[in-house]
Design a protein around this motif. Structure first.
Motif, PDB file in Angstrom:
ATOM      1  N   THR A 132      17.501  -2.907   2.120  1.00  0.00           N
ATOM      2  CA  THR A 132      16.232  -3.822   1.822  1.00  0.00           C
ATOM      3  C   THR A 132      14.890  -2.731   2.775  1.00  0.00           C
ATOM      4  N   VAL A 133      13.703  -3.799   2.233  1.00  0.00           N
ATOM      5  CA  VAL A 133      12.647  -3.464   2.654  1.00  0.00           C
ATOM      6  C   VAL A 133      12.225  -3.359   3.829  1.00  0.00           C
ATOM      7  N   ALA A 134      13.296  -5.020   4.318  1.00  0.00           N
ATOM      8  CA  ALA A 134      13.328  -4.895   5.880  1.00  0.00           C
ATOM      9  C   ALA A 134      13.429  -4.041   6.574  1.00  0.00           C
ATOM     10  N   ASP A 135      14.901  -3.923   6.108  1.00  0.00           N
ATOM     11  CA  ASP A 135      15.388  -2.190   7.061  1.00  0.00           C
ATOM     12  C   ASP A 135      14.890  -1.262   7.258  1.00  0.00           C
ATOM     13  N   LEU A 136      14.707  -0.808   6.130  1.00  0.00           N
ATOM     14  CA  LEU A 136      13.912   0.834   5.876  1.00  0.00           C
ATOM     15  C   LEU A 136      12.378   0.810   6.933  1.00  0.00           C
ATOM     16  N   ARG A 137      11.611  -0.976   6.995  1.00  0.00           N
ATOM     17  CA  ARG A 137      11.056  -1.150   8.053  1.00  0.00           C
ATOM     18  C   ARG A 137      11.449  -1.204   9.856  1.00  0.00           C
ATOM     19  N   LEU A 151       0.901  -0.933   0.193  1.00  0.00           N
ATOM     20  CA  LEU A 151      -0.023   0.146   0.091  1.00  0.00           C
ATOM     21  C   LEU A 151       0.424   0.833   0.179  1.00  0.00           C
ATOM     22  N   ASP A 152       0.741   2.212   0.600  1.00  0.00           N
ATOM     23  CA  ASP A 152       1.454   3.216   1.256  1.00  0.00           C
ATOM     24  C   ASP A 152       2.825   3.452   1.195  1.00  0.00           C
ATOM     25  N   GLU A 153       3.279   2.253   1.842  1.00  0.00           N
ATOM     26  CA  GLU A 153       4.616   2.031   1.610  1.00  0.00           C
ATOM     27  C   GLU A 153       5.682   1.810  -0.186  1.00  0.00           C
ATOM     28  N   PHE A 154       4.728   1.739  -0.663  1.00  0.00           N
ATOM     29  CA  PHE A 154       5.804   2.006  -2.058  1.00  0.00           C
ATOM     30  C   PHE A 154       6.096   2.957  -2.534  1.00  0.00           C
ATOM     31  N   PHE A 155       4.993   3.988  -2.022  1.00  0.00           N
ATOM     32  CA  PHE A 155       5.193   5.715  -1.716  1.00  0.00           C
ATOM     33  C   PHE A 155       6.975   5.664  -1.203  1.00  0.00           C
ATOM     34  N   HIS A 156       6.522   5.509   0.662  1.00  0.00           N
ATOM     35  CA  HIS A 156       7.121   5.808   1.207  1.00  0.00           C
ATOM     36  C   HIS A 156       8.678   5.368   1.247  1.00  0.00           C
ATOM     37  N   ILE A 157       8.814   3.884   0.441  1.00  0.00           N
ATOM     38  CA  ILE A 157      10.109   3.299   0.135  1.00  0.00           C
ATOM     39  C   ILE A 157      10.716   3.605  -0.516  1.00  0.00           C
ATOM     40  N   GLN A 158       9.810   4.472  -2.187  1.00  0.00           N
ATOM     41  CA  GLN A 158      10.319   5.010  -3.062  1.00  0.00           C
ATOM     42  C   GLN A 158      11.532   6.760  -2.419  1.00  0.00           C
ATOM     43  N   GLN A 159      10.664   7.003  -1.678  1.00  0.00           N
ATOM     44  CA  GLN A 159      11.222   8.527  -1.160  1.00  0.00           C
ATOM     45  C   GLN A 159      12.665   8.241  -0.513  1.00  0.00           C
ATOM     46  N   ALA A 160      12.654   6.938   0.655  1.00  0.00           N
ATOM     47  CA  ALA A 160      13.591   6.935   0.821  1.00  0.00           C
ATOM     48  C   ALA A 160      14.396   6.358   0.164  1.00  0.00           C
ATOM     49  N   GLU A 161      14.859   5.195  -0.594  1.00  0.00           N
ATOM     50  CA  GLU A 161      15.684   5.543  -1.673  1.00  0.00           C
ATOM     51  C   GLU A 161      16.080   6.229  -2.424  1.00  0.00           C
ATOM     52  N   LEU A 162      15.541   7.366  -2.148  1.00  0.00           N
ATOM     53  CA  LEU A 162      15.701   8.699  -3.005  1.00  0.00           C
ATOM     54  C   LEU A 162      16.950   9.620  -2.393  1.00  0.00           C
ATOM     55  N   TYR A 163      16.770   9.718  -1.081  1.00  0.00           N
ATOM     56  CA  TYR A 163      17.331   9.859  -0.303  1.00  0.00           C
ATOM     57  C   TYR A 163      18.161   9.577   0.295  1.00  0.00           C
ATOM     58  N   LEU A 164      18.510   8.120  -0.018  1.00  0.00           N
ATOM     59  CA  LEU A 164      19.574   7.657   0.631  1.00  0.00           C
ATOM     60  C   LEU A 164      20.265   7.484  -0.107  1.00  0.00           C
ATOM     61  N   PHE A 215       0.333  -0.275  17.343  1.00  0.00           N
ATOM     62  CA  PHE A 215       1.576  -1.692  17.515  1.00  0.00           C
ATOM     63  C   PHE A 215       1.923  -1.952  15.797  1.00  0.00           C
ATOM     64  N   PHE A 216       0.074  -1.636  14.864  1.00  0.00           N
ATOM     65  CA  PHE A 216      -0.014  -2.275  14.265  1.00  0.00           C
ATOM     66  C   PHE A 216       1.760  -1.915  13.115  1.00  0.00           C
ATOM     67  N   PHE A 217       1.849  -0.761  13.161  1.00  0.00           N
ATOM     68  CA  PHE A 217       2.436   0.659  12.098  1.00  0.00           C
ATOM     69  C   PHE A 217       3.989   0.517  12.952  1.00  0.00           C
ATOM     70  N   PHE A 218       4.459  -0.432  13.580  1.00  0.00           N
ATOM     71  CA  PHE A 218       5.943  -0.813  14.619  1.00  0.00           C
ATOM     72  C   PHE A 218       6.243  -1.813  13.334  1.00  0.00           C
ATOM     73  N   GLY A 219       5.430  -2.369  12.356  1.00  0.00           N
ATOM     74  CA  GLY A 219       6.517  -3.240  11.415  1.00  0.00           C
ATOM     75  C   GLY A 219       6.173  -3.399  10.155  1.00  0.00           C
ATOM     76  N   TRP A 243      13.408   1.062  15.966  1.00  0.00           N
ATOM     77  CA  TRP A 243      14.117   1.884  16.625  1.00  0.00           C
ATOM     78  C   TRP A 243      12.860   2.798  17.374  1.00  0.00           C
ATOM     79  N   ALA A 244      12.027   2.859  17.104  1.00  0.00           N
ATOM     80  CA  ALA A 244      11.181   4.312  17.840  1.00  0.00           C
ATOM     81  C   ALA A 244      10.215   3.285  18.769  1.00  0.00           C
ATOM     82  N   ALA A 245       9.943   1.824  17.845  1.00  0.00           N
ATOM     83  CA  ALA A 245       9.523   1.410  19.188  1.00  0.00           C
ATOM     84  C   ALA A 245      10.358   0.840  19.874  1.00  0.00           C
TER      85      ALA A 245
END
Length: 979
Positions: A486-491, A435-448, A549-553, A496-498
Motif C-alpha cells: 500500500t501507499v502506507a507501506d511505501l511511505r 504531489l510528486d508521490e504520484f510519480f515515485h509510488i508508480q515507479q516503486a510499483e514497477l520495481y516491485l 522531518f516533514f519528509f519522514f512521512g 526506517w531512515a528516520a
C-alpha cells in the motif's frame, strides 16, 4: 613475593599498581617472569592488556646496556598491541575500554605550550619525552616498563587506535620499525620522483622497501651483505638487490644513482664511504640504525663536492605514525612476522641478536595476558588487588557506556515517536499519494513487479529509493508479513531512515569532534565539556530539522539521500577507503547532486588534511603576509589554514591561494590519497555521458543553468531555522557586554563584525548577482502549494524588494560563518617560538634553499581549537556546486548543506576550564538543578532550538493536514501547503 618485597621492586617508585612481565634484573641475565610496580595512575593514562609485542633490536641493546647503563630491573618491548582495560577520565579522545590499541617507542611527551617540538607536532623530539621502557617519569612518578608483560600503563597521547584492516602482529611492528623508516621517507620527500636505497633487509629494512614502494618511488634498491635475502627483497617489491660482500663492482655500478638512502644497519664496520658514493648530487643519507660504537670516518671533500646531506632520524611523530598506519591499512601492507609465545622471550632475543629473524619476531601472550600453565609465578595480594581494580574500573566504564546507550535510546525513542505520529496523521488525512508521490509510488510499483526497464518520464532522480523499498518490502513479503503493498507501506521506507538518522548523526558528530591523534578528520577536537545529554540533545534537534522531518512521512527521496551522504562522511572520518567508494556510489543512486558532497567536499577535506601539516618544522604566524603564504605553500607544501574564529576575509583568499599553490607542488602525492574521490567523479561522469545529461526524466524543465542567487538564499534559509544558535552573535555585536546576560556573553567580538571595507564590496557583488542572475523558474510562481511561492511574491512585489534583501543576505552569511568557527575564545599567545626554514627542504629544487625565515605559529591550548578556514571553503564549494546549477528554488535542496553545517557548529557553550569545574559541582537544591538543566550545565541554545523546531514542525504539519484548498481549474482535488 611478600608485600614488603614488592615495595622494594623499583627504587624510587611511589606506590603504583603491580603488573607482571618478563624482567631483566641485570646485564646479560635471562628474563624472568616476575611482578613490577608501574608508575602512579594519572587520569591521562591508559592500562593495556598486552596481546602481543614485537622484538626490536633496541631491546637487545638496552638489555645489555649497549647504549648506556640501563635501569634494572627492566621490562623491554615497544611494539605493543593490546586491549584498553582502563582509560583515564582525561585520556585522549577516541580511546574506549575494549578498543584495540598500540604503543610505540614513546611512552610520554610533555605536550606543553612552551615545548617547541610538541607544539609543532614533532613530539618524537620532545626534550622531556620518556621512552616506553627503561626511563624515568618526571616528578618521580615511577619507571617506564614495556610490553613483554601481561599489562602495561602509558600516557594516552602515546597510545594509538589500530585500524581494523591491520593484524595485530603487523601493527605492533609498524609502531617502531615501520615508523622509524616511514619518518625519513616522509620527511625527505620520498615519492614518484625519488630513487631510494634501503641498506639492510631486516626488521626495519623490509618495511622500508614496502613503504617506499607504497609511496610511489619508481626505483627501490635493497642492499645487504649476503645474497641470501635476494628472493625475499624482490617479493617485498624491491626493483634490485645488491649483496655488497659478493658483488665486487657494486659501488661503481650504482654510483650516483640514488636520491635517498635509508640505512637501517647498526654495524660500525659498514662501508659507509661506498654507500655515500651511491647518492646523486644533493642526495641524502639517513641513518636510522644505532650502532653501539662510532660510525666509520667520513671523507669530507667528496661530500662537499657532491652536496651530500647526512641526517639521523628517530621514530616518527604521532601524526606520521597515524598516517603510516592509515597508509598500511589502505595499501594492504603487512610486516613479515614470526609469532611466538611470550614465554619463549629469551630464545627470541637470542635469535634476534644472531640475525635469524625473518623479519620480525612477535611475542604473543597466551590467554589474553594470562601466563601459561607451565609458568611459575608468585601471586601477591597486591597483584590480585590490582586485577580487582582493573575489573572495577572496567565495570565503571561499562556503566558509563550503559548510561550513554540509555540516553541515546531516549533520543531515538523520542524521534521515532514523533515521526511515527506524523506518519499516522498523514495516513489518516492523506491516504492517497500527494504531489510528486504520484510519480515515485508508480515507479516503486514497477520495481516491485520486476519491471526495471520502465521509467516514469517525470522522475529526475536515480532509483535508490525504489531499490530500498524493493529490499525492505521484498523481505516482508518473503517472510509472509506483507501480502499487498500500500501507499502506507511505501511511505514507511522513510520511517526506517528516520530510525537510523539519530545513530548516524551522533556518530558523525563525534567523528567531527574527535582529534584523530593529531590528524583532524573533519576539523574539531572532542567537546569533552559536553555531557552525553547535550550530545544526544543536539542529535535530536538535528533530526527534527523541519524540512527533513516533514519528509519522514512522505515517499520522497530526500531522507535517504541525506542519510547516505552522512554515512559516506562517517566512513571518511573512519578512513574506511574501500567502503567509502561503495557508500559514495550508493549515495549517487539517491540524488545526482550528492556527488558534490561525497566526492568534492570530502576530497577537498582530504587535500586540506594532507597539506595542513606540510614539511616538519614549519608553521605560519596569524595574518601571514601574502608572500609568506605563497612561499610557504610552494616550498614547504604547507597550507595557510587559520581557524575560522580567527580569520578575516583576506584569510579566506589567502587560504584558497595557499591550497591551490601547495596542491600543484604536491600533485602527484595527493593523487594517491584522492583516488576514492576520483573514482566517484569518474563514475558520475560516465553516468552523465551514458544518460546524456544529469537528470533522468523531465529534462526540458530541469535544464542546468548558472543560478548564483542560490548562494544568497542559503544564508537566510539557515538563519531562519537556526537563529537560536546564531542570536548571541548579533546580541554581542550590538549591545555592550555589561548589559548582556552571562549565559550568552561572548566577550569582545569587535574583530568579528564585518568591516565596511569588506562589507561594501561583498554587498556590491551580491547586488550584481541579484540584478543579473535572479532566476524565477516558471514552476516557482505557478504553484502556490510551496512556501517559496510566497517568498518570491514578496521579493517581486516591488522592484526594490530584491535589492533591499541584500543586507539580510550579508549579515545572515556573517552569522552563519561566524557560528561555523565556534566561540571566539582563542587566547592570545604570550610567546612566539622561532621557526627556522633556512635549511633546504628535502626533495625540493635548489631554489628552496634560499628562503626567508618565518616565525612559527603561536601555541594554543586544547580548548582553543575549532573549524579551519579550509573546512568552511570545502563546505562553500560543495554547497555552491550542488545549488547554483538548479534553476528551481526548493527548501529540500538545502537539507544536506544545513546538516553538514549544523554538525560543525555543535560546540559546547560556554567553554573553558571554569565551565568544566562548574559541571563537576554537585547539585544540592531544586533551584540549582533547574538552572543546571536550563543553562548552567547545559547549552541553553539547544532548548531554544528544540522549542523552535517543534513550533515550526507543528505549524507546517498542521497547515498541511488541515488547511487544504482547491484550485478552480481542478475541482474536487484537495491541494496542500508543503515545503
Amino acid at each position: 613475593m611478600g608485600s614488603e618485597e614488592e615495595k622494594k621492586l623499583v627504587p624510587g617508585s611511589k606506590g603504583g599498581d603491580v603488573f607482571r612481565g618478563w624482567m631483566a634484573h641485570g646485564r646479560g641475565t635471562p628474563l624472568q617472569y616476575t611482578g613490577f610496580r608501574v608508575k602512579e595512575w594519572e587520569e591521562t593514562d591508559v592500562d593495556i592488556a598486552v596481546e602481543c609485542c614485537g622484538v626490536c633490536a633496541s631491546d637487545v641493546h638496552v638489555l645489555r646496556s649497549g647504549w648506556g647503563e640501563t635501569i634494572y630491573p627492566c621490562c623491554v618491548g615497544h611494539e605493543i598491541i593490546g586491549t584498553a582495560v582502563r582509560v583515564g577520565s582525561h585520556a585522549r579522545p577516541g580511546i574506549e575500554i575494549g578498543d584495540r590499541v598500540g604503543v610505540g617507542p614513546q611512552g610520554y611527551t610533555c605536550r606543553q605550550a612552551d615545548c617547541e617540538w610538541c607544539s609543532s607536532h614533532q613530539e618524537n623530539y620532545c626534550p622531556r619525552r620518556v621512552g616506553t621502557y627503561g626511563d624515568r617519569y618526571p616528578n618521580e612518578k615511577g619507571i617506564s616498563y614495556g610490553g613483554f608483560a601481561d599489562h602495561c600503563r602509558h600516557n594516552s597521547y602515546s597510545v594509538f587506535s589500530i585500524p581494523e584492516a591491520l593484524d595485530s602482529a603487523s601493527a605492533g611492528v609498524m609502531l617502531c620499525a615501520g615508523s622509524t623508516v616511514y619518518e625519513p621517507l616522509k620527511e625527505w620527500g620520498a615519492g614518484p620522483e625519488t630513487k631510494v636505497g634501503v641498506i639492510g633487509v631486516g626488521g626495519l629494512g623490509h618495511l622500508g622497501v614496502l613503504f617506499a614502494k607504497a609511496m610511489g618511488c619508481p626505483r627501490v634498491v635493497a642492499f645487504s651483505r649476503k645474497g641470501d635475502k635476494a628472493a625475499d627483497a624482490m617479493k617485498l617489491g624491491a626493483d634490485e638487490y645488491v649483496a655488497t660482500s659478493e658483488q665486487e663492482d657494486w659501488s661503481e655500478k650504482y654510483a650516483s644513482s640514488l636520491d635517498l638512502i635509508i640505512c637501517t644497519v647498526s654495524d660500525p664496520r659498514m662501508p659507509l664511504k661506498e654507500y655515500l658514493g651511491l647518492l646523486r648530487p644533493k642526495g641524502r643519507f639517513c641513518q636510522v640504525g644505532i650502532p653501539e660504537e662510532p660510525l666509520p670516518a667520513l671523507d669530507a671533500m667528496s661530500l662537499v663536492l657532491n652536496g651530500t646531506s647526512i641526517s639521523f632520524s628517530d621514530s616518527a611523530s604521532r601524526s606520521n605514525i597515524r598516517e603510516m598506519l592509515e597508509l598500511a591499512a589502505s595499501k594492504g601492507i603487512k610486516a613479515w612476522t614470526q609469532v611466538r609465545p611470550m614465554k619463549e622471550v629469551n630464545e627470541a632475543l637470542k635469535e634476534m641478536e644472531e640475525g635469524k629473524a625473518r623479519f620480525r619476531i612477535v611475542l604473543e601472550n597466551e590467554g589474553g595476558g594470562k601466563p601459561s600453565s607451565g609458568t611459575t609465578v608468585e601471586m601477591s595480594e597486591s597483584i590480585l588487588d590490582m586485577e580487582d581494580g582493573l575489573r572495577h574500573s572496567y565495570q565503571r566504564k561499562m556503566e558509563s557506556l550503559r548510561i550513554f546507550a540509555e540516553s541515546s535510546f531516549v533520543t531515538w525513542a523520542i524521534l521515532l515517536g514523533l515521526s511515527t505520529f506524523w506518519h499516522q496523521c498523514i495516513e489518516t488525512v492523506v491516504p492517497r499519494p500527494y504531489l510528486d508521490e504520484f510519480f515515485h509510488i508508480q515507479q516503486a510499483e514497477l520495481y516491485l513487479q520486476g519491471r526495471f526497464s520502465e521509467w516514469h518520464p517525470k522522475i529526475t532522480t536515480p532509483p535508490g529509493l525504489y531499490l530500498v523499498s524493493l529490499l525492505y518490502l521484498g523481505f516482508l513479503s518473503l517472510v509472509g508479513i506483507l501480502h499487498q503493498v500500500t501507499v502506507a507501506d511505501l511511505r514507511r521506507t522513510n520511517a526506517w531512515a528516520a530510525a537510523l538518522f539519530p545513530f548516524i548523526c551522533r556518530s558523525v558528530l563525534r567523528g567531527v569532534a574527535i582529534d584523530y591523534d593529531g590528524i583532524q578528520l573533519l576539523d574539531r577536537t572532542l567537546p569533552w565539556l559536553w555531557s552525553m545529554a547535550e550530545i544526544n540533545h543536539a542529535v535530536l534537534n538535528i533530526c527534527m530539522f523541519p524540512p527533513l522531518f516533514f519528509f519522514f512521512g512522505l515517499y520522497y527521496t530526500d531522507v535517504w539521500s541525506a542519510l547516505s551522504v552522512l554515512i559516506t562522511i562517517r566512513l571518511h572520518q573512519k578512513m574506511a577507503t574501500k567502503y567509502l567508494v561503495l557508500a559514495g556510489i550508493v549515495s549517487l543512486f539517491f540524488r545526482q547532486t550528492n556527488i558534490m558532497w561525497v566526492a568534492v567536499y570530502l576530497g577537498a577535506l582530504e587535500v586540506a588534511r594532507r597539506l595542513r601539516r606540510g614539511r616538519p618544522g614549519f608553521e605560519y604566524v596569524p595574518s601571514a603576509t601574502w608572500s609568506a603564504v605563497v612561499l610557504g605553500s610552494w616550498q614547504s607544501l604547507c597550507i595557510y589554514d587559520p581557524l575560522v574564529a580567527q580569520a578575516s576575509f583576506e584569510d579566506y583568499v589567502k587560504t584558497t591561494l595557499s591550497i591551490v599553490t601547495a596542491s600543484v607542488g604536491a600533485f602527484k602525492i595527493l593523487l594517491a590519497y584522492l583516488k576514492p574521490y576520483i573514482i566517484l567523479l569518474g563514475a558520475f561522469g560516465y553516468f552523465v555521458l551514458w544518460n546524456g545529461g544529469v537528470v533522468l526524466g523531465d529534462k526540458q524543465n530541469h535544464i542546468p543553468s548558472l543560478h548564483l542567487a542560490q548562494m544568497l538564499y542559503i544564508w537566510p534559509y539557515i538563519m531562519f531555522f537556526s537563529y537560536p544558535l546564531l542570536y548571541p552573535y548579533f546580541l554581542n555585536a550590538v549591545i555592550p557586554q555589561e548589559y548582556i546576560p552571562s549565559p550568552v556573553r561572548l566577550g569582545s567580538t569587535k574583530h568579528q563584525i564585518p568591516r565596511l571595507i569588506v562589507a561594501i564590496p561583498i554587498m556590491a557583488v551580491m547586488l550584481g548577482v541579484v540584478h543579473f542572475n535572479t532566476i524565477v523558474h516558471p514552476f516557482t510562481l505557478a504553484d502556490n502549494r510551496h512556501y517559496t511561492f510566497y517568498v518570491f511574491r514578496i521579493l517581486l512585489r516591488h522592484p526594490a524588494n530584491k535589492y533591499l534583501a541584500v543586507p539580510i543576505y550579508f549579515y545572515s552569511a556573517w552569522a552563519v560563518i561566524t557560528a561555523f568557527g565556534g566561540l571566539p575564545n582563542v587566547q592570545t599567545p604570550s610567546k612566539k617560538l622561532p621557526g627556522d626554514l633556512d635549511a633546504p627542504k628535502p626533495g625540493l629544487p635548489d631554489r628552496v634553499s634560499r628562503k626567508p625565515r618565518f616565525p612559527s605559529a603561536p601555541k594554543f591550548s586544547a580548548h582553543d581549537r575549532g573549524n579551519h578556514v579550509s573546512t568552511m571553503l570545502a563546505w562553500l564549494l560543495a554547497s555552491s556546486l550542488s545549488l547554483v546549477t538548479a534553476p528551481l528554488v526548493e527548501p529540500r535542496y538545502f537539507i544536506v548543506p544545513w546538516l553538514v553545517w549544523r554538525l560543525h557548529v555543535a560546540s559546547p557553550w560556554p567553554t573553558g576550564a571554569e565551565a568544566y569545574k562548574k559541571r563537576k559541582k554537585k547539585i544540592r537544591t531544586f533551584k540549582a538543578w533547574y538552572k543546571a538543566v536550563l543553562y548552567a550545565q547545559h547549552d541553553h541554545r539547544l532548548w531554544l532550538e528544540t522549542i523552535w523546531f517543534l513550533a515550526v514542525n507543528w505549524g507546517v504539519c498542521y497547515v498541511f493536514l488541515n488547511w487544504g484548498f482547491e484550485w478552480p481549474q481542478d475541482k474536487g482535488k484537495v491541494q496542500r501547503f508543503m515545503w
